[in-house]
Design an enzyme around this catalytic site. Structure first.
Site, PDB file in Angstrom:
ATOM      1  N   GLU A 240       0.847  -1.208   0.000  1.00 53.03           N
ATOM      2  CA  GLU A 240       0.000   0.000   0.000  1.00 53.03           C
ATOM      3  C   GLU A 240       0.876   1.249   0.000  1.00 53.03           C
ATOM      4  OE1 GLU A 240      -3.209  -0.106  -0.567  1.00 53.03           O
ATOM      5  OE2 GLU A 240      -2.969  -2.276  -0.619  1.00 53.03           O
TER       6      GLU A 240
ATOM      7  N   TRP B 202       1.702   1.897  -3.360  1.00 52.69           N
ATOM      8  CA  TRP B 202       0.720   2.669  -4.140  1.00 52.69           C
ATOM      9  C   TRP B 202       0.958   4.168  -3.978  1.00 52.69           C
ATOM     10  CZ3 TRP B 202      -2.481   1.691  -8.043  1.00 52.69           C
ATOM     11  CH2 TRP B 202      -2.801   0.363  -8.300  1.00 52.69           C
TER      12      TRP B 202
ATOM     13  N   TRP C 185     -19.967  13.645 -19.535  1.00 50.59           N
ATOM     14  CA  TRP C 185     -20.266  13.914 -18.120  1.00 50.59           C
ATOM     15  C   TRP C 185     -21.496  14.811 -18.015  1.00 50.59           C
ATOM     16  CZ3 TRP C 185     -17.619  10.550 -15.628  1.00 50.59           C
ATOM     17  CH2 TRP C 185     -16.287  10.245 -15.946  1.00 50.59           C
TER      18      TRP C 185
ATOM     19  N   ASN D 217     -10.523   3.663   2.913  1.00 47.76           N
ATOM     20  CA  ASN D 217     -10.188   3.449   1.499  1.00 47.76           C
ATOM     21  C   ASN D 217     -11.300   2.750   0.723  1.00 47.76           C
ATOM     22  OD1 ASN D 217      -8.318   3.378  -0.810  1.00 47.76           O
ATOM     23  ND2 ASN D 217      -8.432   1.168  -0.471  1.00 47.76           N
TER      24      ASN D 217
ATOM     25  N   TRP E  74     -15.079  13.015 -12.757  1.00 47.77           N
ATOM     26  CA  TRP E  74     -14.250  12.668 -11.598  1.00 47.77           C
ATOM     27  C   TRP E  74     -13.548  13.881 -11.015  1.00 47.77           C
ATOM     28  CZ3 TRP E  74      -9.089  13.770 -11.947  1.00 47.77           C
ATOM     29  CH2 TRP E  74      -8.523  13.875 -13.224  1.00 47.77           C
TER      30      TRP E  74
ATOM     31  N   TRP F  36      -8.621   8.806  -8.089  1.00 51.61           N
ATOM     32  CA  TRP F  36      -9.878   9.176  -8.757  1.00 51.61           C
ATOM     33  C   TRP F  36      -9.875   8.672 -10.192  1.00 51.61           C
ATOM     34  CZ3 TRP F  36     -14.630  10.714  -7.556  1.00 51.61           C
ATOM     35  CH2 TRP F  36     -14.863  11.135  -6.247  1.00 51.61           C
TER      36      TRP F  36
HETATM   37  P1  FAD Z   1      -3.264   2.045   5.186  1.00 52.23           P
HETATM   38  O1  FAD Z   1      -4.137   0.971   4.648  1.00 52.23           O
HETATM   39  O2  FAD Z   1      -2.759   1.879   6.567  1.00 52.23           O
HETATM   40  O3  FAD Z   1      -2.056   2.179   4.155  1.00 52.23           O
HETATM   41  C1  FAD Z   1      -0.753   2.659   4.517  1.00 52.23           C
HETATM   42  C2  FAD Z   1      -0.372   3.829   3.643  1.00 52.23           C
HETATM   43  O4  FAD Z   1      -0.290   3.429   2.284  1.00 52.23           O
HETATM   44  C3  FAD Z   1      -1.381   4.968   3.649  1.00 52.23           C
HETATM   45  O5  FAD Z   1      -1.203   5.797   4.777  1.00 52.23           O
HETATM   46  C4  FAD Z   1      -1.083   5.670   2.340  1.00 52.23           C
HETATM   47  O6  FAD Z   1       0.021   6.532   2.444  1.00 52.23           O
HETATM   48  C5  FAD Z   1      -0.696   4.511   1.435  1.00 52.23           C
HETATM   49  N1  FAD Z   1      -1.850   4.065   0.634  1.00 52.23           N
HETATM   50  C6  FAD Z   1      -2.776   3.138   0.955  1.00 52.23           C
HETATM   51  N2  FAD Z   1      -3.634   2.957  -0.073  1.00 52.23           N
HETATM   52  C7  FAD Z   1      -3.252   3.802  -1.054  1.00 52.23           C
HETATM   53  C8  FAD Z   1      -3.735   4.094  -2.356  1.00 52.23           C
HETATM   54  N3  FAD Z   1      -4.793   3.460  -2.894  1.00 52.23           N
HETATM   55  N4  FAD Z   1      -3.101   5.048  -3.077  1.00 52.23           N
HETATM   56  C9  FAD Z   1      -2.026   5.699  -2.585  1.00 52.23           C
HETATM   57  N5  FAD Z   1      -1.518   5.453  -1.364  1.00 52.23           N
HETATM   58  C10 FAD Z   1      -2.124   4.521  -0.604  1.00 52.23           C
HETATM   59  N6  FAD Z   1      -4.501   8.566  -0.156  1.00 52.23           N
HETATM   60  C11 FAD Z   1      -3.817   9.647   0.246  1.00 52.23           C
HETATM   61  O7  FAD Z   1      -2.841   9.512   0.982  1.00 52.23           O
HETATM   62  N7  FAD Z   1      -4.200  10.905  -0.157  1.00 52.23           N
HETATM   63  C12 FAD Z   1      -5.279  11.110  -0.963  1.00 52.23           C
HETATM   64  O8  FAD Z   1      -5.575  12.259  -1.308  1.00 52.23           O
HETATM   65  C13 FAD Z   1      -6.031   9.970  -1.366  1.00 52.23           C
HETATM   66  N8  FAD Z   1      -7.155  10.124  -2.130  1.00 52.23           N
HETATM   67  C14 FAD Z   1      -7.848   9.005  -2.527  1.00 52.23           C
HETATM   68  C15 FAD Z   1      -8.985   9.164  -3.346  1.00 52.23           C
HETATM   69  C16 FAD Z   1      -9.722   8.060  -3.758  1.00 52.23           C
HETATM   70  C17 FAD Z   1     -10.923   8.241  -4.654  1.00 52.23           C
HETATM   71  C18 FAD Z   1      -9.329   6.773  -3.339  1.00 52.23           C
HETATM   72  C19 FAD Z   1     -10.101   5.557  -3.777  1.00 52.23           C
HETATM   73  C20 FAD Z   1      -8.210   6.606  -2.531  1.00 52.23           C
HETATM   74  C21 FAD Z   1      -7.455   7.708  -2.125  1.00 52.23           C
HETATM   75  N9  FAD Z   1      -6.310   7.573  -1.305  1.00 52.23           N
HETATM   76  C22 FAD Z   1      -5.598   8.684  -0.935  1.00 52.23           C
HETATM   77  C23 FAD Z   1      -5.780   6.238  -0.960  1.00 52.23           C
HETATM   78  C24 FAD Z   1      -6.266   5.621   0.343  1.00 52.23           C
HETATM   79  O9  FAD Z   1      -7.654   5.704   0.450  1.00 52.23           O
HETATM   80  C25 FAD Z   1      -5.635   6.247   1.591  1.00 52.23           C
HETATM   81  O10 FAD Z   1      -4.243   6.347   1.440  1.00 52.23           O
HETATM   82  C26 FAD Z   1      -5.932   5.400   2.820  1.00 52.23           C
HETATM   83  O11 FAD Z   1      -7.326   5.279   3.010  1.00 52.23           O
HETATM   84  C27 FAD Z   1      -5.300   6.002   4.034  1.00 52.23           C
HETATM   85  O12 FAD Z   1      -5.618   5.263   5.189  1.00 52.23           O
HETATM   86  P2  FAD Z   1      -4.485   4.533   6.018  1.00 52.23           P
HETATM   87  O13 FAD Z   1      -3.350   5.474   6.255  1.00 52.23           O
HETATM   88  O14 FAD Z   1      -5.136   3.954   7.223  1.00 52.23           O
HETATM   89  O15 FAD Z   1      -4.031   3.416   4.996  1.00 52.23           O
END
Ligand code: FAD
Length: 478
Positions: A278, A281, A309, A344, A362, A385
Site C-alpha cells: 500500500e 501505491w 459527463w 479506502n 471525476w 480518482w
Molecule cells: P493504510 O491501509 O494503513 O495504508 C498505509 C499507507 O499506504 C497509507 O497511509 C497511504 O500513504 C498509502 N496508501 C494506501 N492505499 C493507497 C492508495 N490506494 N493510493 C495511494 N496510497 C495509498 N490517499 C492519500 O494519501 N491521499 C489522498 O488524497 C487519497 N485520495 C484518494 C482518493 C480516492 C478516490 C481513493 C479511492 C483513494 C485515495 N487515497 C488517498 C488512498 C487511500 O484511500 C488512503 O491512502 C488510505 O485510506 C489512508 O488510510 P491509512 O493510512 O489507514 O491506509
C-alpha cells in the site's frame, strides 16, 4: 565575526528525524535557521481547507520540537525563491539545504533556486527524503515512467532496502534571531464555523503523533491487516496517510519499522507485505505525478476526453452532503466532513457512485476531496480518482460498477459503520440498513425513519444508473 548561518528549508517534510537536509546542515556545525515558506503558487494548486488545518497544527508541533532541540521555526509567506534569497542576503547565510520534492515543478524550482543562490555566492544542497525510490530510478525501456503498478512495485523492491533512516539531530546551534510571521495571522484554521472540531478528537498532527500511530498499528493492528483493511466498520488500518502527506514520517521509516516488526513476529509477514505494497501505491502515485504534473486535470487515457459527463449541481451537492439515500455512500461522505478522512474501501464506493451512478466528472469529486481530506495528496488523490473513473494508469475498467448495496452488505455486514455516521438509520435492523427503501412502512416507523423527510429516498435507481453508465461508456468507445 560570528560564523555565517545556514538555512534549512522545510516543506513536505515536517519532521526532525530522517531529514537528510537537516542532518547535513547540522553536520556543518554552523548556526541554523529553520524556515517554512507558505507559498500558494507552489504545487499544482493551493492547499485545501482541511490540509491547511493540518499544516497549521503540524507547523506548531515542528516549532515545538525544534525548540526542544535548541532551535525554532521561522515562518514567511510569499514566493519561495524570493523569500529564501532575501532571507539569505539579510542574515548573510552561507548555505541553504532542502529535501527535493520530486515533481516536474519541484525539480525546476530546485534548479532555479540553486542558480539564484549561486549568483550571490551561496551554496545549495538538495537531498532525497520523501520517496523510497526516485522517479529517475524507475524508468521503462522508452525512458518513461511505468504505468502499471505490479511491475513498478517489483522494480522498487528489486532495488533492495532503501537507505536507513537518519536519527534526529540531538542539538541544534541556533542561528540569529529573526522576525517570524505569526502562524495565527496566516488564518489556516477555521473559526466561525469551526468545522474542524471533530478533527481534533481524531488526530494528533506532528512527528510524535505520527510515531505513536505507527507503533500502535504495528503493535495492535498489523496482524490481520491484509483481510481486515477492507472493513470500514473496524479499526484495521494505520491512519498514517496525513502524517506521510506532510512528511511527519518518511516512507523509509515506515518501511524499516514494518520490516522489523515482521522479523520479530514472523506470523506478520504476509500482513506486512500487504501493508508495504500500500505504501507502494503511494509511491506509484507520486511517480505518476512526477510524469504527469497535470494529473488532476487531464485524463491519463485521452479516450475519456469525449465522455459525456453530466453537469448536475443538485446531485453533486447531495453527494457532498451525504444525502444520496445510499447509506454506505452517505456514511463515507459524512465521515469525511467530520474527521477529514474516509476509509479506502468507502472512498472507492463513493467515487464510483459519483462517476458512474451520477455521471459526474471525476474532477468534481477530486476537487471536493482535495478541499476536505486531511491527507489530500497531489499524487494519490487524482491518481486514485482516475483509477476509479477508468481514465487512469492501471485503472479499474469503467464497466466495473460498484453496487453500493452489495458493497455495504459485504464490507459493513452489521451496519456498524453506517450507524456511526448516519444516525437517522441507527435503529434499522441489519438486513435493511444498506437499503432502507426496501423496508415496510411498519419497519420504517419502528426505526423512526421517514424516507424523504429525515432520510432521503435514493437519488438514482441503482439498476437504471448502471445501465445509463454502461451506455455512456459504450457511446464514448464507439
Ligand atoms: P493504510 O491501509 O494503513 O495504508 C498505509 C499507507 O499506504 C497509507 O497511509 C497511504 O500513504 C498509502 N496508501 C494506501 N492505499 C493507497 C492508495 N490506494 N493510493 C495511494 N496510497 C495509498 N490517499 C492519500 O494519501 N491521499 C489522498 O488524497 C487519497 N485520495 C484518494 C482518493 C480516492 C478516490 C481513493 C479511492 C483513494 C485515495 N487515497 C488517498 C488512498 C487511500 O484511500 C488512503 O491512502 C488510505 O485510506 C489512508 O488510510 P491509512 O493510512 O489507514 O491506509
Amino acid at each position: 565575526m560570528p560564523p555565517a548561518p545556514v538555512i534549512v528549508w522545510f516543506r513536505e517534510d515536517l519532521r526532525l528525524s530522517d531529514h537528510p537536509a537537516l542532518t547535513a546542515a547540522t553536520s556543518s556545525g554552523m548556526p541554523l535557521v529553520a524556515l517554512y515558506v507558505l507559498d500558494d503558487n507552489v504545487g499544482p494548486r493551493p492547499l485545501g481547507s482541511a490540509s491547511r488545518w493540518w499544516l497549521s497544527q503540524s507547523l506548531r508541533n515542528l516549532d515545538g520540537d525544534l525548540r526542544k532541540a535548541g532551535g525554532s521555526l521561522t515562518l514567511r509567506r510569499g514566493d519561495s525563491q524570493n523569500v529564501i534569497v532575501d532571507l539569505t542576503k539579510s542574515i548573510g547565510a552561507s548555505h541553504v539545504y532542502w529535501n527535493r520534492i520530486d515533481t516536474k515543478e519541484g525539480r525546476a524550482l530546485g534548479q532555479r533556486l540553486t542558480k539564484a543562490l549561486a549568483a550571490i555566492g551561496v551554496a545549495a544542497s538538495e537531498t532525497h527524503g520523501d520517496l523510497l525510490a526516485a522517479p529517475a530510478q524507475i524508468r521503462g525501456s522508452s525512458g518513461s515512467g511505468l504505468r502499471v503498478f505490479t511491475p513498478f512495485w517489483r522494480r522498487v523492491q528489486n532495488l533492495g532496502d532503501p537507505q536507513k533512516p537518519l536519527p534526529a539531530p540531538k542539538r541544534l546551534t541556533k542561528g540569529p534571531s529573526i522576525i517570524s510571521d505569526s502562524l495565527d495571522d496566516w488564518c489556516l484554521e477555521p473559526t466561525r464555523p469551526n468545522w474542524a472540531e471533530g478533527f481534533r478528537q481524531m488526530w494528533r498532527p506532528g512527528e510524535a503523533g505520527a510515531y505513536s500511530r505507527l507503533k500502535e498499528f504495528l503493535d495492535d493492528r498489523a496482524a490481520g491487516y491484509a483481510t481486515a483493511r477492507d472493513r470500514p466498520d473496524r479499526l484495521a488500518t494505520s491512519h498514517l496517510s496525513p502524517h506521510l502527506r506532510f512528511g511527519e514520517l518518511s516512507p523509509r521509516q515506515v518501511w524499516y519499522a514494518a520490516r522489523f516488526a515482521a522479523a520479530k513476529t514472523p506470523s506478520l509477514a504476509s500482513d506486512i507485505e500487504k501493508f508495504l505494497s500500500e505504501l507502494g501505491w503511494r509511491e506509484f502515485c507520486r511517480h505518476l505525478l512526477s510524469d504527469y504534473p497535470d494529473i488532476h486535470r487531464r485524463n491519463l487515457q485521452s479516450s475519456f476526453d469525449a465522455f459525456p459527463w453530466k453537469k448536475d449541481a443538485k446531485a453533486l451537492r447531495a453527494w457532498q452532503r451525504g444525502q444520496t439515500g445510499y447509506p454506505i455512500v452517505d456514511a463515507g461522505m459524512r465521515e469525511l466532513w467530520r474527521t477529514g478522512i474516509m476509509h479506502n474501501r468507502v472512498r472507492m464506493i463513493v467515487a464510483s457512485f459519483l462517476v458512474k451512478h451520477l455521471l459526474i466528472d471525476w474532477r468534481a469529486g477530486e476537487e471536493w476531496f482535495w478541499d476536505t481530506l486531511v491527507d489530500a495528496d497531489p499524487g494519490s488523490n487524482p491518481a486514485n480518482w482516475q483509477w476509479v473513473a477508468g481514465s487512469g494508469a492501471d485503472a479499474a475498467p469503467y464497466f466495473r460498477i460498484f453496487n453500493p448495496i452489495l458493497q455495504g452488505e459485504k464490507f459493513d455486514p452489521n451496519g456498524d459503520y453506517v450507524r456511526q455516521w448516519v444516525l437517522e438509520l441507527e435503529r434499522l435492523p441489519n438486513n435493511l440498513i444498506h437499503k432502507p427503501w426496501t423496508a415496510s412502512p411498519l419497519e420504517l416507523s419502528a426505526a423512526g425513519v421517514v424516507l424523504g423527510t429525515n432520510y432521503p429516498e435514493p437519488i438514482v435507481d441503482h439498476k437504471k444508473a448502471r445501465e445509463r453508465a454502461l451506455a455512456s461508456y459504450a457511446r464514448t468507445r464507439a
